[in-house]
Motif scaffolding. Structure first.
Motif: not given
Ligand code: CIR
Length: 253
Positions: A60, A85, A131, A242, A248
């Protein structure tokens, strides 16, 4: 004005990355061309762009925004809430040392993803999500307040990250969807309200003279254009699969 951006190429391991969506498997070839188009859009915005190589170790890691919170004076290395991550921050710390002498940190048990942090001028909004926990949000609040910024902690109801549902265009104007349309913490701003069927487009970025905006959300795009902003559209379908929003894919400072 932003002067510098950081992006990171997408590795093939992206296909095994985290997702909660049921939008299907990303197409790797399309994913790469969408990422290239994202960089091309940024190149039109009069900024320097540092492009980091892909990492297969961290599926990611193309979503660089989650690893740091950047201001013009200091950087904060986050402590991403997803275990797979967390190691992404090592590379980002190394990279940010090229640009910053003042680097602060979010420490365990606090967790924080950059996607949960929205800066509106001298005010930071910090989401509490799956998160970002209360401890992490409070650590960031203390860090920014000690440097003359204000901070408000915003517990999320439904959105994945704070910035999945609200973005700042500048000039006191936000774009808001879902739970942020009538949210008491954002009453003082002018609003572009995103209709429910275009919710994904609430996540967009103003980079100097342009708003980079996901392709295919005509009603919201029209509102942005009518408000006087020029948009550059980029196709985000393979990142949306995803849970990735447009913001991001870059760090901006
Ligand atoms: C995750 O689950 O961390 C990644 N697949 C997506 C992260 C997206 N990040 C964001 O919106 N800042």
């Amino acid at each position: 004005m932003f002067k510098q951006l950081i992006v990171k190429k997408t590795g093939r391991s992206y296909l095994n990355g985290l997702t909660t969506s049921d939008l299907g498997e990303p197409d790797y070839t399309k994913l790469l061309s969408q990422h290239d188009a994202y960089i091309e859009a940024l190149e039109m915005c009069d900024v320097a762009i540092k492009i980091l190589p892909k990492s297969e170790e961290f599926p990611d890691s193309t979503f660089v925004e989650d690893t740091a919170v950047l201001t013009s004076e200091f950087a904060v290395i986050t402590n991403p809430g997803a275990d797979s991550r967390n190691g992404e921050i090592k590379e980002m710390e190394h990279v940010l040392k090229e640009f910053y002498t003042d680097i602060r940190y979010i420490n365990a048990p606090g967790t924080l993803d950059g996607g949960d942090v929205l800066q509106i001028d001298k005010h930071f909004y910090i989401g509490i999500s799956d998160r970002t926990n209360e401890d992490g949000a409070n650590q960031l609040k203390r860090i920014v307040e000690s440097s003359g910024y204000q901070a408000t902690i915003v517990p999320l109801k439904k959105f994945f990250h704070l910035k999945s549902g609200v973005s700042y265009l500048g000039d006191n104007l936000i774009i808001a969807a879902g739970e942020f349309v009538d949210h008491p913490d954002f009453v003082q701003y002018e609003k572009i309200v995103v209709p429910p069927e275009e919710e994904y487009s609430a996540n967009c970025i103003r980079v100097n003279d342009f708003v980079i905006f996901p392709k295919g959300f005509e009603k919201t795009k029209k509102q942005i254009n009518d408000a006087g902003y020029r948009t550059i559209e980029v196709d985000m379908t393979e990142f949306q699969k995803h849970d990735g929003g447009l913001s991001c894919l870059s760090l901006r400072f």
